[in-house]
Motif scaffolding. Structure first.
Motif, PDB file in Angstrom:
ATOM      1  N   LYS A   1      43.846 103.718  56.984  1.00  0.00           N
ATOM      2  CA  LYS A   1      44.034 102.555  56.121  1.00  0.00           C
ATOM      3  C   LYS A   1      45.146 102.606  56.146  1.00  0.00           C
ATOM      4  CE  LYS A   1      43.111  99.136  53.139  1.00  0.00           C
ATOM      5  NZ  LYS A   1      44.638  98.268  52.387  1.00  0.00           N
ATOM      6  N   ALA A   2      45.967 103.648  55.662  1.00  0.00           N
ATOM      7  CA  ALA A   2      47.593 103.922  55.074  1.00  0.00           C
ATOM      8  C   ALA A   2      47.566 104.398  56.557  1.00  0.00           C
ATOM      9  CB  ALA A   2      47.383 105.665  54.371  1.00  0.00           C
ATOM     10  N   VAL A   3      47.833 105.117  57.061  1.00  0.00           N
ATOM     11  CA  VAL A   3      48.981 104.370  59.008  1.00  0.00           C
ATOM     12  C   VAL A   3      48.813 103.377  59.117  1.00  0.00           C
ATOM     13  CG1 VAL A   3      48.112 107.270  59.371  1.00  0.00           C
ATOM     14  CG2 VAL A   3      46.683 105.720  60.678  1.00  0.00           C
ATOM     15  N   CYS A   4      47.484 102.637  58.891  1.00  0.00           N
ATOM     16  CA  CYS A   4      47.361 101.418  59.908  1.00  0.00           C
ATOM     17  C   CYS A   4      48.211 100.398  59.448  1.00  0.00           C
ATOM     18  CB  CYS A   4      46.390 100.989  60.230  1.00  0.00           C
ATOM     19  SG  CYS A   4      45.121 100.963  61.649  1.00  0.00           S
ATOM     20  N   ASP A   5      48.187 101.054  57.414  1.00  0.00           N
ATOM     21  CA  ASP A   5      49.324  99.624  56.863  1.00  0.00           C
ATOM     22  C   ASP A   5      50.718 100.199  57.461  1.00  0.00           C
ATOM     23  OD1 ASP A   5      46.858  98.895  56.350  1.00  0.00           O
ATOM     24  OD2 ASP A   5      47.606  99.866  54.083  1.00  0.00           O
ATOM     25  N   ASP A   6      50.993 101.378  57.369  1.00  0.00           N
ATOM     26  CA  ASP A   6      52.117 101.959  57.766  1.00  0.00           C
ATOM     27  C   ASP A   6      53.092 101.278  59.235  1.00  0.00           C
ATOM     28  OD1 ASP A   6      54.374 102.905  56.826  1.00  0.00           O
ATOM     29  OD2 ASP A   6      53.657 105.162  57.512  1.00  0.00           O
ATOM     30  N   GLY A   7      52.294 100.723  59.587  1.00  0.00           N
ATOM     31  CA  GLY A   7      52.410 100.126  61.167  1.00  0.00           C
ATOM     32  C   GLY A   7      52.050 101.104  62.732  1.00  0.00           C
ATOM     33  N   HIS A   8      51.374 102.303  62.494  1.00  0.00           N
ATOM     34  CA  HIS A   8      50.947 103.031  63.240  1.00  0.00           C
ATOM     35  C   HIS A   8      49.083 103.025  64.098  1.00  0.00           C
ATOM     36  CE1 HIS A   8      54.190 106.334  62.238  1.00  0.00           C
ATOM     37  NE2 HIS A   8      54.001 105.630  61.032  1.00  0.00           N
ATOM     38  N   GLY A   9      49.051 101.862  63.707  1.00  0.00           N
ATOM     39  CA  GLY A   9      47.518 101.368  64.616  1.00  0.00           C
ATOM     40  C   GLY A   9      47.443 101.119  65.908  1.00  0.00           C
ATOM     41  N   VAL A  10      46.594 101.082  65.969  1.00  0.00           N
ATOM     42  CA  VAL A  10      46.329 100.765  67.921  1.00  0.00           C
ATOM     43  C   VAL A  10      45.401  99.642  67.424  1.00  0.00           C
ATOM     44  CG1 VAL A  10      46.919 103.412  68.155  1.00  0.00           C
ATOM     45  CG2 VAL A  10      44.804 102.660  67.884  1.00  0.00           C
ATOM     46  N   GLY A  11      45.393  99.606  69.056  1.00  0.00           N
ATOM     47  CA  GLY A  11      44.947  98.186  69.948  1.00  0.00           C
ATOM     48  C   GLY A  11      45.502  97.183  68.863  1.00  0.00           C
ATOM     49  N   GLU A  12      44.525  95.688  69.997  1.00  0.00           N
ATOM     50  CA  GLU A  12      44.670  94.628  69.916  1.00  0.00           C
ATOM     51  C   GLU A  12      45.085  93.892  68.706  1.00  0.00           C
ATOM     52  OE1 GLU A  12      42.521  90.607  71.725  1.00  0.00           O
ATOM     53  OE2 GLU A  12      43.161  92.462  72.938  1.00  0.00           O
TER      54      GLU A  12
END
Lengths: 250, 637
Positions: free
Chosen positions: B338-349
Motif C-alpha cells: 500500500k505504501a509504495v502504491c500510495d507513493d506513486g510507484h504502483g503498476v497496472g491500469e
C-alpha cells in the motif's frame, strides 16, 4: 480497454421442483470482457430486480473454481467453452459481441432442479457416504512418515483427488453416469497404502450407490473428461472397473 | 460478567496434558444420550462433527451450501503448518508456538497457542491416515515448504489445493458417520437464531433455503464453526456465501465478540478490475517462496515490466527486510505494498498493484519445476487476467482475507453462553492481531479433531439439562423473532438492491477500517455506517417471496448484520489506540513506519457485550499475560 459486448441470453427458468420450465430470452448490453460469467449474471439480476422481475437463481460460492458449487450448461457444454475451467472462472472475453448464449442447469434424473439453474446434487454426498473414505477415527493415526509412498503414486492420487464434485461429468454424459466422480474417489484411495484394507468393499458399495441414485452406466464416450474443470482422466474409470470386477470375484 | 479464560495452572508445556486429565469424562454408554448441534462444515465444523460422532455423540450438522464439502476452507491454497521438524531445520513445538505468538504481535493467549502447536503434529498424522495426498519427495516421505513469518520449512501442502484436500478428508470422515446414522446432515440451511434455555445454548433456528420453511433443532450443546466476517468489506477473498450472521445472532444473545477490529489483509491477491467485481482471488502466499516483489523506482513509470531494467527496480521487501525478504508476515507485506502504491510507484491500469516476478526462479529452476509447484495458481491467474505469468510478472495487491477477531472463547473453546462452543475462524483465540500463513488450516483442524472432543465432554458431564422440545416457549420465541425479522425485510419497498448496500458498506470499511486507520476516519465510519443502516431499512429492493429459494433475501439478512458488525469493528479499532499486527493506527508507528504496540495499556483482548441496537456496547477486557515469551518490537529486518 476492450470493447463492451451485447449478448442475447436464453436462460432456463423454472419456479420450483415440480413446476414446468422454459427458456426465456434476455438482452444484456455493456458487458465487459473482463467480467466473469457469474458477474455477468449478477449484472443481469440487478437489471431484473430494478425492473421488478424475479432474478435468476444460480448456485455459486467460492468463485475460484474449487468449491464445485457453480454449474451451468453454457451453449450446450457443461461449464462452457473454456477447457479445464469451471463456470465461475470463465470470463466474458471468451464470447463475441452479438452472440446468443444459452444457459441451462446440469440435467440428470439424479440431479432434480430446485429452481431455475439450481439443482440438487445430494446424491454425491450419499455416494461418498457409501464408502468414499478410509475408516479411521481421530486420535489413532501412526506417524505421517511411517509409510513412505512413492511420489508417482502420491501424484496420481492427487490428480484424482482434485475432483471438486461439481457434477459436470454427469451433465455431459449421454447416460448421465457419475462414473468419473465415483472413480476419482475410488482411484485416489486405491493408489494409497492407507486405502488398501477397504479397497474392494469400497468399489462395490460406491458403485451400488451410484446405481441406486439413478445415474447411468459408463459406455466410454469420454464426454466427462472433456468437460471436467479439473481435467480428471477417464483412466480412473478404468481402475474403478477393474477394482469393481475384482471385488465381484473375490 | 467477569471474563474467565480458564487457562489451567502449571508450566506451559504441561497445561494441556494436565487439563485433559482434569476434564470430566462422559462414559461411552452415556455419550449416545447427547445431541450436539454443529453449525458449519469447514475444517473446524467437519472435523468436530466427525470426531464427536466417532466418540458416540449424536451429531446434527448444518451448512448453507448444497453439500458440506463446499465450505470455504476448500479454497485455502498454500498449506498447513505443523511442528514435525521432518526437514531437520530446527523446528519444535516451542518454535511454532513462539513464531505464532510473535507473528500475532503478542495479542493472543499463550496457552491456546501452545496447545495449537502441540497438536499440530497429530493433525498431519490424522490427515495422512485419511488418505490426504500431501506432496512427497522421491523417497516417499512428506515434502515441506516455507511460509511467511518463519525461518523453518514446516508447511505441508497438496499442490495449491491444501485446503481442499484437508476438507475432503474431514468431509469423508463426516460422511462415514452419516452412513451409520451418527451424523444427521442438513444442507442448504442457514442458522438465524440461537435458542437459549435456562442460560444454556440448547438449539438453533434455521431457514431451509430451498423452501423458506423455518426449522428448530434442539440438543445439549451448540458448536459454531461458521468462519469469519471478512465479507463485511464486500470485496474479499471469502466465498460469496461466507457471512457473520450465525455468530452475530449469538452475539446478540449474549456471546461476547472479541477483537473485532483484527482483520487480515492478504498481500498477494489479484487486483480489482472493474466496478462489477464480485470478489477477489487470492494468489497463495507460497508464491513468495519463489516470486520476488518489486515496483519501478521511478514514480508513475508506465513502461511494461520487461522494459524496466534491473537497476531501476525496487525490490522493496528484500531491501527493507533482508533477513525475511519476500517472506515477511502478511500484515507487513500488505502495508508495504500500500505504501509504495500510495507513493506513486504502483503498476497496472489502476496503479494499485505491485509486481510478483518469477523470472529469476524460472531461470534458476526451469519452467517445469515452477509449473509443478504452482501450475494451478498460474493457470488461475491467467484465466482471470488474461496475462501469462510465466512470461510477465503477476500484478498483485492486498485484499481482505481473514478475520482474527471472533466470538470470545475460554481455553475450552466455550463462549460466554454456556454450551455454545466456537471453533476455527469464528473464534478469536489463536492468532492475535495477525495470522501467519498456513495456520488457519492448522487451527480449524486442531479445534475440531483434538480440542472439542475433550472439552465438550467436561461441559456435558458437569451440566444438568431440563427437557426441551420444539414446543418450548424459548423455541417459539426464537422462531417468532426470526419470522418477524424476515417479514420486516420483505416489507421494505425501496429502490436499492442488497448488493448496492453491501458495496457501499464495503467501501466505507475499506477506506476507514481497512489497512490503516486513524481517529478521524474511524469517527467518520461511526457516523456513516449507522446512516447507511438506516437507509437500508427504508430503501431495500427485494423479491417478496419468502417460501422459495430467494438468494436476495438470504443476503439481505446477512448485510443487515454486517451493517451492525461493521460499526462494532470501527468502534473497537477506535478504542485500540495502538498499532499491532493487522491493526495499524496511523498515530502509532515507529519512525520506520512499523506498527508500534502499547503493551502497557493495550495488552488485552477486548470482548464486547451487546447492549441493544441503540446503546453503546460494553467492553470487557481479558488481560494478556506473557509468562513464556518476552514482548519485543517485532522485527523481520
Amino acid at each position: 480497454m476492450a470493447t463492451k459486448l451485447s449478448l442475447n441470453l436464453q436462460i432456463w427458468r423454472q419456479a420450483g421442483p415440480d413446476k414446468p420450465g422454459k427458456m426465456v430470452d434476455y438482452k444484456l448490453n455493456d458487458v465487459s470482457p473482463d467480467m466473469s460469467f457469474l458477474e455477468m449474471l449478477d449484472v443481469l439480476n440487478d437489471d431484473l430486480l430494478q425492473k421488478g422481475e424475479e432474478p435468476v437463481e444460480f448456485d455459486n460460492d467460492c468463485r475460484e473454481g474449487i468449491c464445485g458449487m457453480c454449474s451451468l450448461v453454457i451453449n450446450g457444454v457443461a461449464h462452457g467453452p473454456q477447457k479445464g475451467t469451471a463456470t465461475c472462472q470463465l470470463h466474458m472475453r471468451k464470447f463475441k459481441d452479438g452472440e446468443t448464449v444459452t444457459i441451462e442447469p446440469f440435467r440428470a434424473k439424479a440431479f432434480p432442479v430446485v429452481k431455475d439453474l439450481v439443482v440438487d446434487r445430494g446424491a454425491f454426498d450419499r455416494i461418498i457416504a457409501a464408502g468414499g473414505y478410509i475408516s479411521i477415527n481421530a486420535g489413532g493415526a501412526p506417524d505421517a512418515n511411517a509409510i513412505p509412498i512413492p511420489k508417482e503414486y502420491a501424484d496420481e492420487a492427487m490428480d484424482a483427488a482434485a475432483c471438486i464434485g461439481c457434477g459436470a461429468c454427469v451433465a455431459a454424459c449421454p447416460n448421465a453416469s457419475a462414473s468419473l466422480f465415483v472413480s476419482a474417489k475410488i482411484s485416489q484411495l486405491a493408489l494409497l497404502p492407507q486405502g488398501q484394507p477397504e479397497r474392494y468393499r469400497r468399489a462395490t458399495s460406491m458403485v451400488a450407490q451410484m446405481d441406486a441414485e439413478g445415474f447411468g452406466d459408463c459406455s466410454n464416450h469420454a464426454e466427462c473428461e472433456a468437460v471436467c474443470p479439473k481435467e480428471i482422466s477417464i483412466a480412473h474409470i478404468a481402475r474403478m472397473k477393474r477394482d469393481y470386477l475384482r471385488s465381484v470375484f473375490k | 460478567m467477569k471474563l474467565n479464560a480458564k487457562v489451567p495452572a502449571g508450566p506451559l508445556p504441561q497445561k494441556w496434558d494436565q487439563h485433559k486429565f482434569d476434564l470430566k469424562l462422559v462414559n461411552p454408554a452415556n455419550k449416545r444420550k447427547y445431541e450436539i448441534i454443529v453449525v458449519g462444515t469447514g475444517l473446524a465444523g467437519a472435523s468436530a462433527g466427525a470426531s464427536l460422532a466417532e466418540l458416540g455423540y449424536n451429531v446434527k450438522i448444518f451448512c448453507i451450501q448444497d453439500s458440506p464439502r463446499r465450505a470455504h476452507s476448500i479454497a485455502a491454497q498454500g498449506g498447513i503448518n505443523a511442528a514435525k521438524n521432518y526437514p531437520n531445520d530446527g523446528d519444535s513445538v516451542w518454535r511454532l508456538f513462539y513464531d505464532t505468538v510473535k507473528g500475532g504481535d503478542y495479542r493472543s493467549r499463550e496457552a491456546n497457542v501452545y496447545r495449537l502447536a502441540q497438536v499440530s503434529a497429530n493433525i498431519i498424522d490424522q490427515c495422512v491416515a485419511q488418505g490426504v495426498p500431501f506432496a512427497r519427495e522421491y523417497g516417499g516421505l512428506l515434502d515441506n515448504r516455507s511460509f511467511g513469518g518463519a525461518q523453518v520449512s514446516r508447511t505441508f501442502y497438496a499442490r495449491g489445493q491444501t485446503g481442499q484436500q484437508l476438507l475432503l478428508g474431514a468431509y469423508s470422515s463426516l460422511m462415514r458417520q452419516a452412513a451409520i446414522g451418527k451424523v444427521k446432515q442438513f444442507s442448504r440451511r442457514e442458522m438465524l437464531e440461537l435458542i437459549v434455555v435456562d442460560g444454556q445454548a440448547r438449539g438453533i433456528v434455521v431457514r431451509n433455503l430451498m423452501t423458506g420453511e423455518l426449522e428448530s433443532h434442539v440438543g445439549h450443546a451448540v458448536v459454531l464453526a461458521t468462519g469469519g466476517y471478512g465479507n463485511v468489506y464486500y470485496l474479499s477473498t471469502n466465498a460469496k456465501n461466507s457471512n457473520a450472521t450465525a455468530a452475530w445472532r449469538c452475539h446478540k444473545k449474549g456471546a461476547y465478540f472479541a477483537n473485532p477490529c483484527f482483520t487480515q489483509i492478504h498481500p498477494t491477491c489479484i487486483p480489482v478490475s472493474g466496478h462489477y467485481q464480485s470478489k477477489l482471488t487470492l494468489m497463495s502466499e507460497s508464491l513468495r517462496n519463489d516470486g520476488r516483489v518489486w515496483v519501478p523506482k521511478k514514480k508513475g513509470d508506465t513502461r511494461s515490466p520487461e522494459h524496466i531494467p534491473e537497476d531501476e527496480r525496487d525490490y522493496y521487501l528484500e531491501r527493507k527486510y533482508p533477513s525475511f525478504g519476500n517472506l515477511v508476515p502478511r500484515d507487513v507485506a500488505s502495508r508495504n505494498a500500500k505504501a509504495v502504491c500510495d507513493d506513486g510507484h504502483g503498476v497496472g491500469e489502476t496503479r494499485l498493484a505491485v509486481y510478483l516476478d518469477f523470472a529469476d526462479a524460472i531461470q534458476r529452476m526451469g519452467e517445469h519445476t515452477i509449473k509443478e509447484k504452482y501450475g494451478n495458481l498460474f493457470d488461475m491467474y491467467e484465466r482471470i487476467t488474461d496475462d501469462n505469468p510465466y512470461k510477465v510478472p503477476m500484478r498483485i495487491y492486498p485484499a481482505v482475507h481473514y478475520t482474527m477477531g471472533g466470538l470470545w472463547v475460554d481455553y475450552n473453546l466455550m463462549s460466554t453462553i454456556p454450551g455454545l462452543f466456537v471453533l476455527g475462524e469464528a473464534n478469536f483465540s489463536d492468532h492475535g492481531a495477525n495470522r501467519l500463513g498456513a495456520s488457519a488450516l492448522m487451527q480449524g483442524l486442531a479445534d475440531g479433531y483434538f480440542v472439542i472432543p475433550y472439552t465438550i465432554g467436561d461441559y456435558l458431564a458437569k451440566s444438568s439439562f431440563n427437557g426441551v422440545d420444539a414446543s418450548h416457549a424459548e423455541v417459539k420465541e426464537a422462531e417468532s423473532q426470526v419470522e418477524a425479522n424476515t417479514q420486516k425485510l420483505l416489507s421494505i419497498n425501496g429502490k436499492k438492491t442488497v448488493t448496492e448496500f453491501h458495496r457501499e458498506l464495503g467501501q466505507i470499511m475499506w477506506d476507514y477500517v481497512g489497512m490503516s486507520r486513524d481517529e478521524n476516519g474511524l469517527q467518520h465510519a461511526l457516523t456513516e455506517i449507522p446512516q447507511l443502516r438506516e437507509e437500508f431499512w427504508q430503501n431495500l429492493l427485494i423479491p417478496k417471496d419468502s417460501k422459495t429459494l430467494n438468494k436476495n433475501l438470504e443476503f439481505a439478512g446477512r448485510v443487515a448484520d454486517f451493517l451492525e458488525l461493521g460499526e462494532l469493528m470501527a468502534r473497537d479499532a477506535l478504542e485500540r489506540k495502538e498499532s499491532c499486527g493487522g491493526h495499524f493506527r496511523e498515530e502509532h508507528q515507529t519512525p520506520e513506519g512499523e506498527a508500534m504496540r502499547d503493551d502497557e495499556n493495550f495488552a488485552f483482548v477486548s470482548a464486547w457485550e451487546y447492549a441493544g441496537l441503540n446503546n453503546a456496547p460494553n467492553m470487557h477486557k481479558e488481560s494478556l499475560t506473557f509468562e513464556n515469551v518476552k514482548l519485543t518490537q517485532r522485527s523481520y529486518k
